[in-house]
Design an enzyme around this catalytic site. Structure first.
Site, PDB file in Angstrom:
ATOM      1  N   GLU A  33       0.834  -1.213   0.000  1.00 40.43           N
ATOM      2  CA  GLU A  33       0.000   0.000   0.000  1.00 40.43           C
ATOM      3  C   GLU A  33       0.863   1.257   0.000  1.00 40.43           C
ATOM      4  O   GLU A  33       1.829   1.352   0.755  1.00 40.43           O
ATOM      5  CB  GLU A  33      -0.897  -0.022   1.241  1.00 40.43           C
ATOM      6  N   THR A  35       2.882   2.037  -2.099  1.00 41.53           N
ATOM      7  CA  THR A  35       4.197   1.718  -2.660  1.00 41.53           C
ATOM      8  C   THR A  35       4.258   2.050  -4.146  1.00 41.53           C
ATOM      9  O   THR A  35       5.340   2.245  -4.687  1.00 41.53           O
ATOM     10  CB  THR A  35       4.519   0.219  -2.469  1.00 41.53           C
ATOM     11  N   SER A  66     -24.120   8.711 -19.397  1.00 42.27           N
ATOM     12  CA  SER A  66     -25.050   8.552 -18.287  1.00 42.27           C
ATOM     13  C   SER A  66     -24.690   7.308 -17.497  1.00 42.27           C
ATOM     14  O   SER A  66     -24.034   6.401 -18.003  1.00 42.27           O
ATOM     15  CB  SER A  66     -26.498   8.514 -18.773  1.00 42.27           C
ATOM     16  N   GLY A 118     -16.157   4.512  -3.687  1.00 47.24           N
ATOM     17  CA  GLY A 118     -15.465   5.115  -2.549  1.00 47.24           C
ATOM     18  C   GLY A 118     -15.155   4.142  -1.426  1.00 47.24           C
ATOM     19  O   GLY A 118     -14.908   4.547  -0.299  1.00 47.24           O
ATOM     20  N   ALA A 119     -15.133   2.839  -1.736  1.00 47.07           N
ATOM     21  CA  ALA A 119     -14.881   1.828  -0.706  1.00 47.07           C
ATOM     22  C   ALA A 119     -13.440   1.344  -0.733  1.00 47.07           C
ATOM     23  O   ALA A 119     -13.079   0.409  -0.037  1.00 47.07           O
ATOM     24  CB  ALA A 119     -15.824   0.650  -0.899  1.00 47.07           C
ATOM     25  N   LEU A 121     -12.119   0.021  -3.345  1.00 48.90           N
ATOM     26  CA  LEU A 121     -12.055  -1.094  -4.297  1.00 48.90           C
ATOM     27  C   LEU A 121     -11.909  -0.579  -5.722  1.00 48.90           C
ATOM     28  O   LEU A 121     -12.064  -1.305  -6.686  1.00 48.90           O
ATOM     29  CB  LEU A 121     -13.301  -1.985  -4.161  1.00 48.90           C
ATOM     30  N   SER A 122     -11.605   0.676  -5.832  1.00 45.90           N
ATOM     31  CA  SER A 122     -11.288   1.335  -7.098  1.00 45.90           C
ATOM     32  C   SER A 122     -12.391   1.253  -8.147  1.00 45.90           C
ATOM     33  O   SER A 122     -12.193   0.764  -9.256  1.00 45.90           O
ATOM     34  CB  SER A 122      -9.969   0.824  -7.678  1.00 45.90           C
ATOM     35  N   ASP A 168      -4.082   0.681  -9.530  1.00 45.69           N
ATOM     36  CA  ASP A 168      -5.491   0.344  -9.705  1.00 45.69           C
ATOM     37  C   ASP A 168      -5.812  -0.028 -11.146  1.00 45.69           C
ATOM     38  O   ASP A 168      -6.465  -1.030 -11.426  1.00 45.69           O
ATOM     39  CB  ASP A 168      -6.378   1.528  -9.294  1.00 45.69           C
ATOM     40  N   TYR A 220      -3.721  11.911   1.375  1.00 42.97           N
ATOM     41  CA  TYR A 220      -2.995  11.115   0.387  1.00 42.97           C
ATOM     42  C   TYR A 220      -1.812  11.919  -0.150  1.00 42.97           C
ATOM     43  O   TYR A 220      -0.683  11.451  -0.204  1.00 42.97           O
ATOM     44  CB  TYR A 220      -3.949  10.742  -0.742  1.00 42.97           C
TER      45      TYR A 220
HETATM   46  P1  ADP Z   1     -12.910   4.372  -5.338  1.00 39.84           P
HETATM   47  O1  ADP Z   1     -12.075   4.309  -6.572  1.00 39.84           O
HETATM   48  O2  ADP Z   1     -12.187   3.883  -4.127  1.00 39.84           O
HETATM   49  O3  ADP Z   1     -14.242   3.711  -5.473  1.00 39.84           O
HETATM   50  P2  ADP Z   1     -12.769   7.170  -5.945  1.00 39.84           P
HETATM   51  O4  ADP Z   1     -13.130   8.391  -5.158  1.00 39.84           O
HETATM   52  O5  ADP Z   1     -11.392   7.031  -6.441  1.00 39.84           O
HETATM   53  O6  ADP Z   1     -13.201   5.923  -5.052  1.00 39.84           O
HETATM   54  O7  ADP Z   1     -13.717   7.084  -7.211  1.00 39.84           O
HETATM   55  C1  ADP Z   1     -15.122   7.132  -7.060  1.00 39.84           C
HETATM   56  C2  ADP Z   1     -15.702   8.070  -8.089  1.00 39.84           C
HETATM   57  O8  ADP Z   1     -15.582   7.476  -9.408  1.00 39.84           O
HETATM   58  C3  ADP Z   1     -17.191   8.285  -7.920  1.00 39.84           C
HETATM   59  O9  ADP Z   1     -17.454   9.288  -6.971  1.00 39.84           O
HETATM   60  C4  ADP Z   1     -17.609   8.689  -9.324  1.00 39.84           C
HETATM   61  O10 ADP Z   1     -17.276  10.034  -9.574  1.00 39.84           O
HETATM   62  C5  ADP Z   1     -16.705   7.803 -10.187  1.00 39.84           C
HETATM   63  N1  ADP Z   1     -17.388   6.557 -10.539  1.00 39.84           N
HETATM   64  C6  ADP Z   1     -17.069   5.317 -10.118  1.00 39.84           C
HETATM   65  N2  ADP Z   1     -17.925   4.378 -10.617  1.00 39.84           N
HETATM   66  C7  ADP Z   1     -18.815   5.043 -11.360  1.00 39.84           C
HETATM   67  C8  ADP Z   1     -19.979   4.659 -12.138  1.00 39.84           C
HETATM   68  N3  ADP Z   1     -20.375   3.401 -12.244  1.00 39.84           N
HETATM   69  N4  ADP Z   1     -20.658   5.654 -12.777  1.00 39.84           N
HETATM   70  C9  ADP Z   1     -20.255   6.934 -12.679  1.00 39.84           C
HETATM   71  N5  ADP Z   1     -19.192   7.340 -11.974  1.00 39.84           N
HETATM   72  C10 ADP Z   1     -18.480   6.428 -11.312  1.00 39.84           C
HETATM   73 MG    MG Z   2     -10.242   5.362  -6.874  1.00 40.67          MG
END
Ligand code: ADP
Ligand code: MG
Length: 378
Positions: A33, A35, A66, A118-119, A121-122, A168, A220
């Site tokens: 992590e 890294t 969309s 936002g979990a 898990l990218s 990622d 970060y």
């Molecule tokens: P993580 O990559 O950990 O889930 P991030 O903050 O890096 O969190 O990315 C999340 C963002 O990516 C969301 O807030 C949105 O803007 C975008 N995103 C992710 N998946 C989708 C999706 N299926 N449709 C639209 N936007 C998405």
């Molecule tokens: Mg991300």
């Protein structure tokens, strides 16, 4: 199922059938992590939750986007001034912008996903890699999977403005079923290492704390800056240039905080290689210990954990996990545990009960399986 959902969503939104459906997985990082941007080692795998994009090329310069996560259809015209608040649409638009030399017109796209947002898990890499793979096909750009991963990373760095490394997108592009991807972020060499979990009755449990993180926030970035400052003070291009043998000298040369930040990265690089060795030997107990050491290093030295993540790791061990650690950039998101499949139910109940008792948000606990990377589905 999700292919169907993407197709139906597309035709309902735009009134015609998509040219195709592409998808890319989210990822869980087994170990390694913070890294990646230090030219070190990471060891992620693609998960069995994906972002699907149904997409069709257009003969004009319009891009319409969309997603199931939003009610609006975002319209954008190549070469025109962009609307102010693009929000989530920046991710796919960023990819299109990075690939603009290959473009021969706009496109309509509809996204659907079961990667939690936002979990840690990218979901961001999943949407970037899904759309990069689709545009590579319809624009006949001829990019390799690794090139598409870098395109996704550039979109996230330069357009979204999140200074993330290349892990990622590489995981999302190159992942393979039942394997994890050892990535050397210096040489860019990758090696697929079989996980062998299923035959041992093991799974990777994700414990999503539902504590939201944002990469564009300061935590970060400041960790990244500390690593760069430490490397510069030690006279190396990146922390990859240092090993544990250099730790005493680093402790002399650096202020206490910078030292701890660097120590995490330097020890984490070694832990990744040890974890790969342990897996190759089938030594799950050692792998589990390395996960726990990685977590302790992130909690105490790199200071990117939060109490919910620490709790999740503790609860997994109480239930009898082989090992556990927070995964992803930190400050929220998810922890993972390697655990007997038969203990999943117990883990979920235990986490829910103790989180409720501590007044935390209800966690989302589920098993993930290592799955294939970005592909065309239809
Ligand atoms: P993580 O990559 O950990 O889930 P991030 O903050 O890096 O969190 O990315 C999340 C963002 O990516 C969301 O807030 C949105 O803007 C975008 N995103 C992710 N998946 C989708 C999706 N299926 N449709 C639209 N936007 C998405
Ligand atoms: Mg991300």
């Amino acid at each position: 199922m999700s292919v169907q959902e993407a197709t139906t969503g597309f035709s309902t939104t735009y009134g015609y059938e998509p040219a195709g459906v592409w998808s890319a997985p989210g990822r869980a990082n087994l170990i390694g992590e913070h890294t990646d941007y230090n030219n070190g080692y990471v060891f992620p795998f693609g998960i069995d939750r994906r972002t699907y994009v149904a997409l069709s090329p257009r003969s004009d310069n319009l891009i319409r986007l969309s997603s199931t996560i939003s009610d609006q259809v975002v319209e954008f015209e190549l070469g025109k001034k962009q609307p102010a608040d693009l929000d989530w649409a920046l991710y796919p638009l960023g990819v299109a912008w990075v690939m603009r030399d290959s473009a021969n017109g706009g496109f309509d796209a509809y996204f659907t996903s079961d990667v939690p947002v936002g979990a840690g898990l990218s979901s961001s890499a999943a949407i970037e890699c899904a759309v990069a793979t689709a545009l590579n096909d319809i624009w006949e750009a001829g990019k390799s999977a690794q090139e598409l991963a870098l395109i996704g990373q550039r979109a996230e760095n330069d357009v979204v403005g999140a200074p993330t490394g290349m892990m990622d997108q590489t995981a999302s592009m190159l992942a393979k079923k039942d394997a994890a991807v050892l990535l050397d972020c210096q040489s860019m060499e990758t090696e697929l290492v079989p996980l062998g979990l299923q035959e041992r009755g093991l799974v990777v449990a994700v414990m999503d704390t539902r504590v939201a993180h944002r990469h564009s926030d300061g935590g970060y970035r400041s960790r990244r800056e500390a690593c760069e400052a430490g490397a510069a003070a030690m006279g190396v291009d990146s922390l990859r240039g240092l090993t544990e043998e250099d730790l005493p000298a680093a402790q002399e040369a650096l202020d206490e905080l910078t030292f701890r930040r660097c120590k995490h990265v330097i020890t984490e690089n070694r832990r990744v290689l040890d974890a790969v060795d342990a897996l190759k030997r089938g030594d799950m107990a050692t792998l589990g210990q390395l996960l726990l050491q990685s977590h302790a290093s992130m909690r105490d030295d790199f200071e990117i954990s939060v109490v919910e993540l620490d709790t999740a790791v503790e609860l997994a061990m109480e239930v009898g996990a082989v090992g556990a650690r927070m995964t992803g950039g930190g400050f929220g998101g998810a922890a993972i545990a390697i655990i007997d499949q038969s203990k999943m139910e117990l883990l979920s109940e235990h986490c829910k009960a103790i989180f409720a008792k501590k007044g935390f948000a209800e966690p989302n606990v589920f098993a993930v399986a290592a799955s294939d990377g970005a592909r065309r589905d239809a």
